[in-house]
Write a protein that holds these residues in place. Structure first.
Motif, mmCIF file in Angstrom:
data_model
loop_
_atom_site.group_PDB
_atom_site.id
_atom_site.type_symbol
_atom_site.label_atom_id
_atom_site.label_comp_id
_atom_site.label_asym_id
_atom_site.label_seq_id
_atom_site.Cartn_x
_atom_site.Cartn_y
_atom_site.Cartn_z
ATOM 1 N N PHE A 161 0.825 -1.313 -0.110
ATOM 2 C CA PHE A 161 -0.058 0.054 0.089
ATOM 3 C C PHE A 161 1.009 1.239 -0.117
ATOM 4 O O PHE A 161 1.799 1.302 0.707
ATOM 5 C CB PHE A 161 -1.023 0.101 1.208
ATOM 6 N N PHE A 162 0.591 2.188 -0.822
ATOM 7 C CA PHE A 162 1.228 3.431 -0.848
ATOM 8 C C PHE A 162 0.312 4.505 -0.512
ATOM 9 O O PHE A 162 -0.589 4.740 -0.702
ATOM 10 C CB PHE A 162 1.754 3.491 -2.374
ATOM 11 N N LYS A 163 1.177 5.843 -0.205
ATOM 12 C CA LYS A 163 0.739 7.074 0.331
ATOM 13 C C LYS A 163 1.773 8.011 -0.446
ATOM 14 O O LYS A 163 2.648 8.008 0.040
ATOM 15 C CB LYS A 163 0.333 7.529 1.476
ATOM 16 N N THR A 164 1.250 8.737 -1.405
ATOM 17 C CA THR A 164 2.253 9.741 -2.049
ATOM 18 C C THR A 164 1.954 11.267 -1.303
ATOM 19 O O THR A 164 0.901 11.514 -1.248
ATOM 20 C CB THR A 164 2.055 9.867 -3.777
ATOM 21 N N VAL A 165 3.135 11.903 -0.903
ATOM 22 C CA VAL A 165 2.945 13.061 -0.414
ATOM 23 C C VAL A 165 2.934 14.127 -1.399
ATOM 24 O O VAL A 165 4.174 14.125 -2.177
ATOM 25 C CB VAL A 165 4.257 13.526 0.823
ATOM 26 N N TRP A 166 2.169 14.962 -1.271
ATOM 27 C CA TRP A 166 2.091 16.136 -2.469
ATOM 28 C C TRP A 166 2.072 17.471 -1.630
ATOM 29 O O TRP A 166 1.326 17.791 -0.838
ATOM 30 C CB TRP A 166 0.820 16.158 -3.305
ATOM 31 N N ALA A 167 3.242 18.092 -1.630
ATOM 32 C CA ALA A 167 3.265 19.548 -0.964
ATOM 33 C C ALA A 167 2.481 20.382 -1.134
ATOM 34 O O ALA A 167 2.083 20.393 -2.247
ATOM 35 C CB ALA A 167 4.830 19.975 -1.097
ATOM 36 N N ALA A 168 2.013 21.550 -0.212
ATOM 37 C CA ALA A 168 1.094 22.436 -0.458
ATOM 38 C C ALA A 168 2.089 23.415 -1.194
ATOM 39 O O ALA A 168 2.986 23.811 -0.898
ATOM 40 C CB ALA A 168 0.802 23.003 0.912
ATOM 41 N N GLY A 169 1.278 24.102 -2.401
ATOM 42 C CA GLY A 169 1.730 25.236 -2.982
ATOM 43 C C GLY A 169 2.124 24.802 -4.596
ATOM 44 O O GLY A 169 2.623 23.861 -4.767
#
Length: 179
Positions: free
Chosen positions: A149-157
């Protein structure tokens, strides 16, 4: 003299051949003979890893998710582990620091922005370029099932280098061993 040497060499060779053949022969005075041959095979530590797919399509972030930052969950491949002894399944990426970026706007995304777990509700850890324990078994198995299972972090901005338009990819290496 030359014929004597040849005769002597033939006698020595004949004695050596006769001695080797004698090791595989037997004789008995009671009308029977018994010899023993031991057959043996070595079974090494054996492992087999089945994987459901060689690629995982991760969710693309929306404009609202980029504006506030997001953690997007995706289901990765499933595995079948077979081993004739205890085993270990490890996970890592082969990229040293960043995802591979294809685009023209200089996108840079750290490898740790991909987090993984072996359970949907489990603890997620940022992937690294060194082996991390994904799953292990203490005994032989004919087919232990596992899921990534994966979760991808997408930074704000919108100005973040990790949010530049383009294609980001990251090779994930799963290695099974029977130490």
């Amino acid at each position: 003299m030359k014929s004597t040497r040849i005769l002597l060499a033939a006698m020595v060779l004949g004695s050596a051949i006769g001695a080797n053949q004698a090791n595989a022969q037997c004789s008995g005075n009671a009308g029977g003979c018994l010899t023993i041959n031991t057959a043996s095979a070595t079974v090494n530590a054996l492992v087999k890893l089945g994987m459901s797919a060689t690629t995982t399509a991760l969710s693309s972030p929306t404009a609202d998710q980029i504006e506030t930052g997001a953690l997007l969950a995706d289901v990765g491949p499933t595995f079948t582990v077979k081993a004739n002894r205890s085993w270990t399944l490890n996970i890592r990426t082969s990229n040293p620091a960043s995802w591979t970026y294809v685009g023209t706007l200089g996108g840079t995304k750290p490898i740790s922005d991909l987090t993984w777990s072996n359970a949907v509700g489990g603890t997620y850890v940022g992937i690294a370029n060194a082996d991390a324990l994904f799953l292990s078994g203490a005994a032989a198995t004919n087919g232990t099932a596992a899921q990534a299972f994966f979760k991808t972090v997408w930074a704000a901005g919108f100005t973040q280098p990790s949010n530049a338009p383009g294609v980001y990819s990251l090779p994930i290496v799963f290695s099974l061993s029977a130490p």
